[in-house]
Every structure is written in structure tokens, then in C-alpha cells.
Design an enzyme around this catalytic site. Structure first.
Site, PDB file in Angstrom:
ATOM      1  N   ASP B 309       0.809  -1.142  -0.059  1.00  0.00           N
ATOM      2  CA  ASP B 309       0.022  -0.016   0.037  1.00  0.00           C
ATOM      3  C   ASP B 309       0.797   1.067  -0.107  1.00  0.00           C
ATOM      4  O   ASP B 309       1.919   1.290   0.710  1.00  0.00           O
ATOM      5  CB  ASP B 309      -0.993   0.183   0.994  1.00  0.00           C
ATOM      6  CG  ASP B 309      -2.119  -0.918   0.957  1.00  0.00           C
ATOM      7  OD1 ASP B 309      -2.825  -0.897  -0.071  1.00  0.00           O
ATOM      8  OD2 ASP B 309      -2.595  -1.632   2.131  1.00  0.00           O
ATOM      9  N   THR B 376     -18.297   8.034  -0.266  1.00  0.00           N
ATOM     10  CA  THR B 376     -18.469   6.893  -0.759  1.00  0.00           C
ATOM     11  C   THR B 376     -17.670   6.509  -1.926  1.00  0.00           C
ATOM     12  O   THR B 376     -17.333   7.148  -2.700  1.00  0.00           O
ATOM     13  CB  THR B 376     -20.061   6.420  -1.171  1.00  0.00           C
ATOM     14  OG1 THR B 376     -20.120   7.215  -2.340  1.00  0.00           O
ATOM     15  CG2 THR B 376     -20.886   6.859  -0.069  1.00  0.00           C
ATOM     16  N   SER B 382     -16.930  13.982  -1.294  1.00  0.00           N
ATOM     17  CA  SER B 382     -17.821  14.304  -0.142  1.00  0.00           C
ATOM     18  C   SER B 382     -18.173  15.741   0.044  1.00  0.00           C
ATOM     19  O   SER B 382     -17.565  16.567  -1.004  1.00  0.00           O
ATOM     20  CB  SER B 382     -17.027  13.768   1.082  1.00  0.00           C
ATOM     21  OG  SER B 382     -15.776  14.680   1.131  1.00  0.00           O
ATOM     22  N   ASP B 516      -4.826  -4.680   6.062  1.00  0.00           N
ATOM     23  CA  ASP B 516      -5.626  -4.778   7.305  1.00  0.00           C
ATOM     24  C   ASP B 516      -7.204  -4.832   7.275  1.00  0.00           C
ATOM     25  O   ASP B 516      -7.876  -5.325   8.111  1.00  0.00           O
ATOM     26  CB  ASP B 516      -5.116  -3.436   8.125  1.00  0.00           C
ATOM     27  CG  ASP B 516      -5.192  -2.279   7.352  1.00  0.00           C
ATOM     28  OD1 ASP B 516      -5.749  -2.274   6.176  1.00  0.00           O
ATOM     29  OD2 ASP B 516      -4.734  -1.052   7.903  1.00  0.00           O
ATOM     30  N   ASP B 520      -9.664  -6.198   2.316  1.00  0.00           N
ATOM     31  CA  ASP B 520      -8.414  -6.877   2.099  1.00  0.00           C
ATOM     32  C   ASP B 520      -8.483  -8.345   2.214  1.00  0.00           C
ATOM     33  O   ASP B 520      -7.587  -8.957   1.538  1.00  0.00           O
ATOM     34  CB  ASP B 520      -6.994  -6.505   2.643  1.00  0.00           C
ATOM     35  CG  ASP B 520      -6.731  -4.842   2.308  1.00  0.00           C
ATOM     36  OD1 ASP B 520      -6.982  -4.494   1.228  1.00  0.00           O
ATOM     37  OD2 ASP B 520      -6.341  -4.196   3.368  1.00  0.00           O
TER      38      ASP B 520
END
Lengths: 566, 678
Positions: B309, B376, B382, B516, B520
Site C-alpha cells: 500500500d 462513498t 464528499s 488490514d 483486503d
């Protein structure tokens, strides 16, 4: 430089110079690329397949390949048994030679089926021309079997995932018609022009200068000798093999016959490079094989050219080197060179008496057979080497911190298991066989005294050599061993049979299993198998696995003899 | 770091291991290791010969045979000790982690929701079952592993990670897991127990180390077969020597036969093999990684592709707003006001950094009927609705669609700005008011120092690094180039990761990833090595095959090196062990025959004193090399990312050539020492 050594160097240089283009040609044949012989042989091939009802384009998996190999070999084996035990009444027997005893027929058939050509008989008196011809057929078939199965392994090594590994019959026929037949024919023609007999007439008779009547055995020898050398068969037309002037008349034919020993085994390594498009890998394999061969041949030539210390002690000059059991027309260097050529390739033809070589030359000849992959027999030499590659890949792969991979395929427990079984088969048969013979002899020397004319270290070497030669499918004899007895015929017959087929089945199984695995592309972390470092690793594996296991046995044979003599 | 114990041989561990060395002599346990099992048979035969030699001298004197018996027994004990000390160290390491979860009182509650203090019962943590709920307040030790069902708390996880800075864990989202033994510093959480007692990952790992459920890994099995094969070869060599010697009229004692055999078979690697495997898991544990199987560690060494990541791994934390670019003709103040309002309820670090950059308290604006629009994955924007105003901020293409759908053109100048920011590695956030573009916010990433070198190291190991980011392709490319990763997945959705992994695997590569979130989990399960962060959701932890207690995204790199070290240690010690045979042959073979065939003195190239001293020296060397190599087996052979060929050359030189030379010197020295006693 000494002319004798120059001759040896020239022979080696010529064979490599010929093997490189031949390797390319063999590679083209297995890749089904066009070659100039296609015009002649394509119709012929088609005729074979039409007659036999075989579809040569049907792909086989590794098990089908092995089944095809074993069944064809089994059929011919029965035919051979029949001919050898019924020669006396079958046609082509002008000299009225007798049929073989059952155990000798078994031994001889196994011996020729398995490309060994161990001979517990003498061709002049032991075979009819029919017998010689059936054995000559074997020399083609067993050699082509080795080449064809080697082609299967090459095919399996390609970078893809598949079960389809070509057609065994097609490889087999192509190996016969496009590789063995033309070269063997050319060789036979040269031999005929140099005086080797090629006739179906019976013995010749002549009156010598002393007035004595002498009978000279003849027959279709030139054709036989040519394929004997080319197919790493080694079984002589005559008992004394290529030391007989009819089989090997002069230094020129000696050069030709020596070149023929190495030609296809080396060419197949280059063919592998061509088929897989991995020239570097082929060079690595060639390099390791050559290094091993040089380690054996250089000291062998040295010791033979330096003569025998026991004779030197008597005050006899040995300018020509140790000449006991050697032909004057070849000399000590060319004889020693042949001895190591023939033992490291599983050929087994001889142009001198191996029994009479100095102790260490005898040992190097045995090591050549114990390793059996410093070039090795046609096709099977590379297949034997393949086992060592797998073992080296496994150890080397771990050493660089990755699950071992060979040409993009993971080498796992199953492959290691098969490789290890095959690797220990050879010591088991050589040491086990010799141990059995030693046990019998040591327990009852009177009963078995006919075996050994030379008890002691040398007698031990003779027995060790006989089993090494059988297990390596070599076929040469140390001689001096009374070996035409049921014990030796059956024991060596059994060893030859197991040592021929198991070491074919094992590597083909490994190659087939690897071929069906997922292909993993190479990365910087992958062990490179075409480097000199990896070559050193393979060499070390061969030295420790194949050679060192025989160290105790060699100590009691040639080494003990050497240290007592020098 | 934390629980690392630098001393290899702690006194208490050694004592325990010594005891275990004798327990492991049990043939049933020994049978698992074929090489050492044959040594045990040899030892047993020597015991019988020793007893026999009390009555007859045919097999040599009692003292001679007894010495060999003792030496063989010692060889066995040394091998057992290697395994036992590795186990003891692993156990000690695990115990120190387990200590954190001793009996603690648990406040079990019967339901979530309105908790009355009388609904809480206090029970010992050992009685908590999977699915139970408990709550913790400031100062409480969390009694069991679980997932926060309700609330948010700061937690001190130093007992496990050694990191003193407290972390925030909250219900929902990807940081909802808590670990037993950690301490709540503030606030109050309700936690749902996720594992039964004795079944946590740590418990499983302890069982793996202790041997009860330790399974041989695929490479270990293959290597065991190889070693068993070598052992068989030498059984053949030794047994056939008997008739050979009879033929040559050279009597050889049973002690000599067994010495030859034990010296030739690969006892060094045979004795250390299981210790190496345990030490590998132990090293992972020391790096605060819990592995669910030994195989996972081994597979880590084979990894070809690493998915990382961007945030937290390649860049430090989060992006920060660095610039406001109002659109043409837009008043800067008005733009900033809109931006601030839209970020008012935005709790993401990016949102907070926008407020920071603006330096204005959003509450200073008067807005009525404010309604906050949450981010979302579908809208990818947002914002806030109030009165007649609708402010949105989000990815360029999201806002573009928004404004174009409403019939407003996306200004060229804004498009240019977006491209410019992206190609500089920034992330553009486009802001719209009533579906009209009013400007762009620039967010910038900060790449971690030293990360480029780590990727360089990975490249040399042959591992391809892939950056996964939600950024647009331009930004992603900029950061990818700057950080030195080989490939990137931009605008990544969870299924993109999955597809990438599947694609690489289809081409035959092994993929590792770290994750995490619950999102995933499928990818973690698909990856060949999936490392879940301990802070991650239970789903992620279940899906992966390792759990990182430190929640450190760069941990994958260490895990790969641990895996490689494990395989390398096995490979190099195998090479060393087999290479030793050369010298041992030259010590033993002349000794066997020299009495009957004196001319073989020429083979005694080490010039050893006598046949007895030669045999003794070889057997002594063979025994003591095992304990001498225990430190190497436990620490592992150092991995250097110098490419496979160079690595092979190096290891072949050190352990191959070294393995040939060392025993020549060792046996000679022991012979000088031993012969002074004979």
C-alpha cells in the site's frame, strides 16, 4: 610436442569440430525442421508407419513414452533370444558355429538390448552371420532408443506446461534413419576401403610363410564395427574387438573409430542447446563433462606413456611407454585415450587390453563407468547427467534462498526422491554385485578359482570392473576374468537390465513431471543453471555422489595395486 | 527492539535443552529424523559390542569400544541439543508474549446497548468464550483478543509491540482489533471475543514451535529425502566393504565400520535440520510476526511480487493539503470558505489538513440546515449541503461527471491544473459548488526516507514491487518513480488487488501482500503470503497466513529475508556436511586397511598418527562440528541481496570449499591432540 599426444589432441579437436554441426542437425531433426535428407527419408518413414499402423503425430505423455520404449525393446529381446539359441540350424552359418547356451543367450541378448555389449563369447566361433546380424540390428535399435528417449527429455525441458512430449516411434525412426544410418554407412565404407571384411562368405584359408594352414574368420564386419562405435555399443565383431587388425586395421581407422565413440554423445549436448535455444546451458553441460573427462584422460595417458615401473626395474627401456597388451600400430597414448573414451561413454569397445593397463589407468577407466555421464552413452549419457543436474539444482537452489527451480519448474520432494533412487542405484549394483562375488570367492576360493587367474588386488579390480561395466552398460571387460559361467552370465545380465531401464525411467519421469508443472519466469533471485558456478556445483555433486562412494572399493583394487607397485 | 534476547545460550534455556536432549533419545521421537535414527542404531550396536568386549578381545579392547560408544552417544545428544535449544528459545520468546495474557479479570456484559453496571459480571479471562462481550475502561488490561463492538479508546500496546506511543482503536473500520494483554489508556470500549482460549494465533504458533503440531515443510521434506538417500548410499558403501575386506584378508572391527558409516552420512545437517526450521519461525517471532505455519515462512523466501500500500508504506502517513487554486474568476476568499465548509465534517487526515492550511475555524461561518455528505466509493466525493448550496470535493473525474451531468462544462484551465498537480506527484481535489467547478486543492505525499534503498534491495533479490494506491495514474506514476517501485496499481479498488494477484499467479509468480481491512481479506487469502496487521479486522487476520504485531507495513521485506535465510541455512549446511566427506574418507579409509596393506600409507595424506587415532579424530570431529554450528543454525546464514549467481558463488566458496578444507585441518589437529593420549 610428442606426435602421439598430438594425435590424441587432433582426435579430440576433430570430434568437437564435427559434433557442433552434427548437434545442430540433430536438433533440427527433433524440432521437425527441414533437412536435406528429408527427400530421401520422408517417404521411407511414411512407409514404416503405414506398415506398422502407427500414427507418428500422436502426442504421448511420459508414461506412454516409457511404455512404447519398454514394449518395443521386449519384443526384440525375445527375437534375439530365439536367434541366438537356434543359430546352428538357422541360415547364414557357413562356419557351422553352434547355438548359445541358455544363460549365455540371455546374457548376450540383455547385453545388446541394453546397449551394453558385454561379451562372454568370441564372435569368430560363438556366432553365425545370422547371430552377428541380429546383434547388429540391436546396435542400431538400442542406440536409437537412447537418442529417442533423450529427445523426449529435451522436449520436456522446454519452457511450457504440457503433458504432450512428442511421439516416441517418430523420434525413434528419425534417430535411426536420419542420424545413425547415414553416418554408420559412411564409416563402414571407410573401413571397407582400409581392409575390414564385408562379406557373407565363410572362413578364408591361407598358407603362411612357415607353411602352416591358417583360417581367417570373415563376415559382414565393416558394417558391424561402424555402428558398434557410433552407437556407443562397443560389442566387437571379433573377440579381441578393435585391437584385432580386421576390425581396426591401421592408425587412420583407429582415428575414425575413436571419433565415432564421442561423436553422438557430444553432439547430443549441443543438440539440447539447439532444441531449447539455450546455447549457454549446453556449453555448461559440455564444460562439466569435458572437465571430468580431462581429469580421467590426462593422468591415464601420462601413466601409460611412462611405462611400468616393474619392467623398468628389470632394466628394460620403455620408450613407447607401457606396451603390454597394446597394439604397436596405435601406441600407448592412443590406446590410453581410447580406453578412457570407451569407458566414459558406455561404449566398451577396446583397442588394447584394459587388464594390462597400469593400475591407475584401470582406475580411471572404472571411474569413467562409475560416473557414466562424462559424455556417457548415446542419449542415456545426457539422461544420467540430468539426474546430477536435478540434485545440484536442489542443493544450489536452497543455497540461494529459494525453492529450487530448473528451467522454470520447481524441483520438489517427488523429483528429489526419484533422482536420489536413480543416483544410488549405480553404487548399489556395482558395489552389491562385487560384494556378492567377493563373498563367494572369499568363502570358497577353491570352488571359484576358475574366476580369477590373478587373485589379490588385481583380481578384485577384475570383478569390480565387470560389474561397473555391466551397470554402466559399457560392455568392456577387464578380461582375465572367467566370466562365461552361469553366475556371471546371470548376475551381470540382471545388472545390465536394471541399469539400462531404471535410469531411463527415472529421469523421463522427472522430466515428464516437471514438464507438467507451472512455468515460473526467471527473476534476479532465480538460480542460473547456465553459469560456470553452477557447473562447479554439478561437478562437485558428481565427484562426491558418484565417485567418492566407490573410494573404499577402489582402494582395495587399483589403489592398493598402485601403491604396491610404485 | 522489544523482546529480543541477544544471548543465544541463556542459562535456563540451556538447562532445559540439556534435559530435553536425553528425552529425545527415545527412538519413537528419533524416527522422525532418518539420518540421526541410523546413528542411534549404530550407537546401540556399539553398546552391544562394548559389552561383548568385556568377555572377548576379538572386537578390540573394552576401552576402545566404549570410547566409540560414548562418542556416538555424544553425537546424538549434540543433535538433540540443537533441536531442543531452538525449541526452548522459541518457547521462551512465545512465553514472553503469552505472559501478557495471564489471568485478568474480565467485565463480561450480557448485551450491547444500554449497559447498567449491575449487568456486568466480573469473571476470570480464562472463562471468556468466543462471542462473549466484555468492556474495558481506562486503566483496564484487555482480557482477550477481540474486535471492538462499540466505542473508541486509546490503547497502550507496548506489551506486544514494544512501541510506547499509544494507538487509537475504534469500532467499525479497519482498526477495530484489540489484543489480550494490552492496556486501555482512555475512554471505554465494548469488545467481542473472537477466539476461544488456547486458539489464538499466538497459541497456534507456540504449538508449532513446541513440535507437537510441527509439520515438515515441503522443502524440508525434499531435503530429508535427499539426506536419507545419501544415508542409503553410505549404508551400501559400508555393508559391501565387509566382503571386500574378507576378500582382501583385512579384518575390520565393528567399531571401524560404524565409525566409517557415521562419519560419511550427513549427520551435521541431519542433526541441525529441525533446529534450522524452528529457528526460522523463531526469527519471525522476534521480528514480531506470528506465522500460522512453517510453510508460510519458507514461501516468503520464494516471493516474486510484493504488493505494498502506498500510504504508510511508501509515503509517510497521509497526504497534506499544500495549495488552493481557485478557478478563473473565482474569488479566493469565497473558494476557501467553500473548501473549509466542505471539510468541516471530514475526519480523514486529508480533510483535517485542508482546515489546517486554510487556518480558519469552520464554526466561524454561519450555516443553517447543514447536511454532511459522506465519502462513498461510488460518488468518490464528499461535501456539505446547506440552504441552497451544494458543495462537493472529490477526485477530478468524479466532479467532472457531476458538473457535466448538470450541464456545466469542466473548465480547461482546471483540467490543466489537475494534470499539472498529478504529474508532480500531488493529488488534486476538485471542488464544485452547485455542480460548477470552483477550484482545485493540491494534496502532496511525502515519501519515506530510505524507502528507495529498500526497494533497490528487493530488486536485487529478484522481487518486483508494486504500489497500490487510490490515486489517479499520473500521481501514482510520479510517486512510483520517485520511490523506485517497479509497477503500480492506480485508482485501486479492492478487486483490482485481487485481479493483479491472480494475474501474477497465473504467470507462475508468488505474490505477497500486506493488508488490514475486511476489504483486503479476499486478496490476503489469495496471496501466497498474506501478512495481516494485528490492528486489522478479524477477517483480515483470519485470511492471511501471518500476523504482524507491530502493524508495520514494511515488515514484508523482513519476512522475505527471514524466508530466504531459512532456505539458505539449510542449503549451505547441507553442502558443508557433504563436502566434509572428502576429508573423512582420507582419514578413515587408510586407517581401515593400513595394518593389512602397509603400502596404503601413501593414501594417508593427512599423515595421521595411527589407525586408532585417525578413526577417533574423524568421529570426534564429526560430533563436535554439530554444536559448533548451532549458533549458525539458530542465527541463520546472512542473506545478501547480490543476485542469485553471486550468492551461489559466495556460498559455494565458503561452505563448499570451506567444507572440504575445514575437516582436513580439524581432524589433523584432533589427531595431534588425541595421539598424545594413546
Amino acid at each position: 610436442m610428442n606426435t602421439e599426444i598430438l594425435g590424441v589432441v587432433l582426435m579430440y579437436a576433430t570430434v568437437v569440430a564435427l559434433a557442433i554441426p552434427l548437434g545442430r542437425y540433430i536438433g533440427k531433426i527433433f524440432n521437425y525442421e527441414n533437412t536435406w535428407l528429408d527427400k530421401i527419408f520422408n517417404p521411407l518413414d511414411r512407409l514404416f508407419f503405414k506398415l506398422s499402423g502407427i500414427d507418428p503425430s500422436k502426442e504421448m505423455n511420459w508414461k506412454q513414452h516409457l511404455a512404447a520404449l519398454l514394449t518395443t525393446n521386449a519384443v526384440w529381446f525375445v527375437l534375439s533370444l530365439f536367434v541366438l539359441s537356434n543359430m546352428s540350424w538357422l541360415p547364414l552359418n557357413p562356419d557351422k558355429n553352434p547355438s548359445m547356451s541358455w544363460d549365455l543367450a540371455f546374457n548376450t541378448s540383455v547385453s545388446f538390448v541394453s546397449n551394453t555389449n558385454l561379451q562372454h563369447y568370441s564372435g569368430e566361433t560363438g556366432l553365425s552371420y545370422m547371430g552377428q546380424l541380429i546383434l547388429m540390428l540391436w546396435q542400431f535399435i538400442s542406440a536409437a532408443t537412447g537418442i529417442a528417449i533423450c529427445a523426449v527429455v529435451f522436449n520436456a525441458m522446454k519452457e511450457r506446461t504440457t503433458h504432450e512430449l512428442g511421439n516416441f516411434y517418430s523420434y525413434f525412426v528419425r534417430a535411426c534413419t536420419r542420424i545413425l544410418l547415414p553416418i554408420a554407412f559412411a564409416g563402414a565404407v571407410i573401413l571397407v576401403f582400409n581392409g575390414t571384411p564385408m562379406t557373407f562368405e565363410g572362413k578364408d584359408s591361407l598358407t603362411t610363410l612357415e607353411g602352416a594352414e591358417q583360417h581367417i574368420s570373415r563376415g559382414p564386419a565393416a558394417a558391424f564395427v561402424s555402428i558398434k562405435q557410433l552407437g556407443t555399443n562397443g560389442g566387437g565383431y571379433y573377440g579381441p574387438n578393435s585391437s584385432n587388425p580386421m576390425e581396426n586395421p591401421n592408425y587412420l581407422t583407429n582415428i575414425l573409430e575413436t571419433i565415432f565413440i564421442f561423436l553422438i554423445p557430444i553432439a547430443l549436448v549441443f543438440a539440447m542447446g539447439y532444441v531449447l535455444k539455450r546455447r549457454k546451458l549446453a556449453l555448461m553441460v559440455y564444460g562439466v563433462m569435458t572437465a571430468g573427462f580431462l581429469c580421467l584422460v590426462i593422468p591415464a595417458i601420462y601413466y601409460e606413456m611412462n611405462g611400468n615401473p616393474a619392467i623398468a626395474e628389470m632394466g628394460i627401456a620403455q620408450d613407447m611407454g607401457s606396451m603390454e597388451g597394446k597394439e604397436v600400430r596405435f601406441g600407448s597414448a592412443a590406446s590410453a585415450y581410447w580406453a578412457i573414451n570407451t569407458t566414459s561413454t558406455s561404449n566398451g569397445s577396446v583397442n588394447a587390453m584394459h587388464d594390462s593397463m597400469t593400475p591407475l589407468t584401470g582406475m580411471f577407466a572404472m571411474i569413467g563407468m562409475m560416473v557414466n555421464s562424462f559424455y556417457g552413452g548415446v542419449g542415456v549419457g545426457f539422461i544420467n547427467f540430468y539426474i546430477f543436474i536435478i540434485l545440484a539444482v536442489f542443493i544450489g537452489g536452497l543455497m540461494v534462498g529459494r525453492t529450487p527451480e530448473f528451467l522454470g519448474k520447481k524441483v520438489e520432494a517427488k523429483e528429489v526422491k526419484i533422482a536420489m533412487i536413480i543416483a544410488l542405484l549405480h553404487p548399489l549394483m556395482i558395489l552389491g554385485g562385487t560384494a556378492l562375488a567377493s563373498f563367494l570367492y572369499a568363502g570358497n576360493p577353491e570352488v571359484y578359482e576358475g574366476w580369477l587367474k590373478n587373485p589379490g588386488f588385481h583380481g578384485f579390480s577384475e570383478m569390480l570392473y565387470e560389474f561397473s561395466s555391466s551397470s554402466a552398460n559399457n560392455g568392456s571387460g577387464f578380461e582375465g576374468l572367467g566370466d562365461n559361467t552361469p553366475f556371471w552370465n546371470l548376475a551381470t545380465g540382471l545388472v545390465m537390465l536394471l541399469a539400462r531401464y531404471l535410469p531411463i525411467i527415472g529421469p523421463v519421469a522427472i522430466a515428464g513431471i516437471l514438464a507438467s508443472k507451472k512455468f515460473i519466469p526467471e527473476s534476479a533471485g532465480t538460480l542460473k543453471t547456465d553459469t560456470s558456478t553452477f557447473g562447479i556445483l554439478i561437478f562437485a555433486v558428481i565427484a562426491i555422489v558418484a565417485a567418492l562412494a566407490f573410494f573404499p572399493a577402489l582402494t582395495l583394487g587399483p589403489l592398493a595395486e598402485y601403491f604396491s607397485l610404485y | 527492539m522489544k523482546n529480543k534476547n541477544t544471548s543465544l545460550f541463556r542459562k535456563d534455556l540451556v538447562q532445559e535443552a540439556l534435559k530435553e536432549s536425553f528425552v529425545k533419545l527415545n527412538p519413537k521421537i528419533m524416527f522422525r529424523n532418518p539420518v540421526m535414527f541410523t546413528v542411534e542404531i549404530g550407537t546401540f550396536i556399539m553398546l552391544i559390542v562394548t559389552l561383548y568386549s568385556l568377555t572377548s578381545d576379538a572386537q578390540g579392547s573394552f576401552g576402545y569400544n566404549f570410547t566409540f560408544f560414548l562418542l556416538l552417544l555424544l553425537t546424538l545428544l549434540f543433535a538433540n541439543f540443537a533441536e531442543a535449544i531452538a525449541e526452548a528459545r522459541g518457547k521462551a520468546q512465545a512465553d514472553s508474549l503469552r505472559k501478557t495474557r495471564e489471568e485478568t479479570p474480565a467485565k463480561r456484559v450480557s448485551s450491547i446497548g444500554k449497559i447498567h453496571s449491575d449487568a456486568v459480571e466480573i469473571i476470570p479471562s480464562s472463562l471468556l468464550k468466543k462471542g462473549d462481550l466484555f468492556f474495558c475502561e481506562a486503566g483496564d488490561i484487555i482480557p482477550a483478543d477481540g474486535e471492538i463492538a462499540e466505542g473508541l479508546a486509546t490503547i497502550d500496546e507496548s506489551a506486544i509491540t514494544g512501541e510506547s506511543a499509544p494507538v487509537i482503536r475504534e469500532a467499525g473500520g479497519d482498526k477495530s482489533s484489540v489484543t489480550g494483554g494490552t492496556k486501555v489508556l482512555s475512554d471505554r470500549i465494548t469488545v467481542k471475543v473472537t477466539t476461544d482460549q488456547g486458539e489464538s494465533f499466538l497459541d497456534k504458533m507456540i504449538a508449532l514451535v513446541e513440535g507437537a503440531s510441527r509439520q515438515k515443510t515441503p522443502n524440508e521434506i525434499a531435503l530429508t529425502i535427499l539426506l536419507a538417500g545419501f544415508t542409503l548410499v553410505f549404508i551400501i558403501v559400508t555393508i559391501t566393504l565387509k566382503p571386500f575386506a574378507d576378500y582382501a584378508n583385512t579384518p575390520i572391527t565393528i567399531a571401524s565400520f560404524i565409525s566409517l558409516f557415521v562419519c560419511l552420512i550427513p549427520t551435521t545437517i541431519g542433526g541441525l535440520l529441525s533446529a534450522i526450521g524452528i529457528a526460522g519461525m523463531d526469527r519471525a517471532l522476534r521480528a514480531n510476526v506470528i506465522t500460522k505455519s512453517g510453510k508460510a515462512v519458507e514461501t516468503a523466501g520464494d516471493i516474486d511480487v510484493l504488493l505494498l500500500d502506498k500510504t504508510g508504506t511508501i509515503t509517510i502517513g497521509n497526504r497534506k493539503a499544500t495549495h488552493f487554486y481557485p478557478a478563473n474568476g473565482m474569488d479566493e476568499k469565497h473558494f476557501i470558505k467553500s473548501v473549509v465548509l466542505s471539510s468541516m465534517a471530514d475526519q480523514t487526515p486529508e480533510g483535517k489538513s485542508i482546515l489546517e492550511l486554510a487556518g480558519i475555524d469552520p464554526l466561524s461561518y454561519e450555516v443553517k440546515d447543514a447536511r454532511f455528505i459522506k465519502f462513498t466509493a461510488e460518488t468518490r466525493s464528499s461535501g456539505i449541503d446547506f440552504e441552497n448550496t451544494r458543495i462537493r470535493k472529490g477526485a477530478a473525474d468524479a466532479i467532472k461527471t457531476l458538473s457535466e451531468t448538470a450541464g456545466n462544462a469542466f473548465p480547461d484551465e482546471t483540467a490543466e491544473r489537475v494534470t499539472q498537480i498529478s504529474s508532480n506527484g500531488g493529488t488534486p481535489l476538485v471542488v464544485s459548488e452547485n455542480e460548477k467547478v470552483i477550484g482545485v486543492i493540491e494534496l502532496q505525499d511525502i515519501i519515506k526516507p530510505g524507502i528507495r534503498e529498500r526497494f533497490e534491495r528487493l530488486r536485487k533479490m529478484g522481487i518486483k514491487t508494486v504500489m497500490v494506491t487510490g490515486d489517479n495514474p499520473l500521481t501514482a506514476k510520479f510517486i512510483a518513480d520517485k520511490a523506485g517501485v517497479d509497477d503500480f496499481i492506480a485508482e485501486a479498488k479492492p478487486e483490482d488487488k485481487m485481479n493483479y494477484i491472480k494475474k501474477e499467479q497465473a504467470e507462475g509468480r508468488l505474490v505477497a501482500m500486506m493488508g488490514d481491512g475486511t476489504n483486503d481479506a479476499p486478496a490476503l487469502a489469495q496471496a501466497d503470503v498474506g501478512v495481516a496487521m494485528n490492528s486489522g479486522t478479524q477477517a483480515a487476520k483470519e485470511a492471511g497466513n501471518m500476523v504482524d504485531l507491530d502493524n508495520d507495513p514494511t515488515k514484508l521485506i523482513e519476512v522475505v529475508e527471514i524466508g530466504k535465510q531459512l532456505l539458505m541455512t539449510r542449503g549451505t549446511l547441507t553442502t558443508f556436511s557433504i563436502a566434509n566427506d572428502v576429508a573423512k574418507y582420507f582419514a578413515i579409509i587408510p586407517a581401515l586397511f593400513i595394518v593389512a596393506i602397509p603400502s596404503l600409507q601413501g593414501l594417508n595424506i593427512m599423515n595421521l598418527q595411527s589407525p586408532e587415532s585417525a578413526l577417533l579424530s574423524a568421529v570426534i570431529f564429526n560430533a563436535i562440528i554439530i554444536p559448533l554450528l548451532i549458533p549458525l543454525a539458530l542465527k541463520g546464514v546472512a542473506y545478501k541481496p547480490i543476485g542469485a549467481s553471486a550468492l551461489l558463488r559466495r556460498n559455494l566458496f565458503i561452505y563448499g570449499l570451506g567444507g572440504v578444507i575445514v575437516p582436513f585441518i580439524g581432524i589433523k589437529l584432533i589427531d595431534i591432540f588425541v595421539s598424545s593420549f594413546l
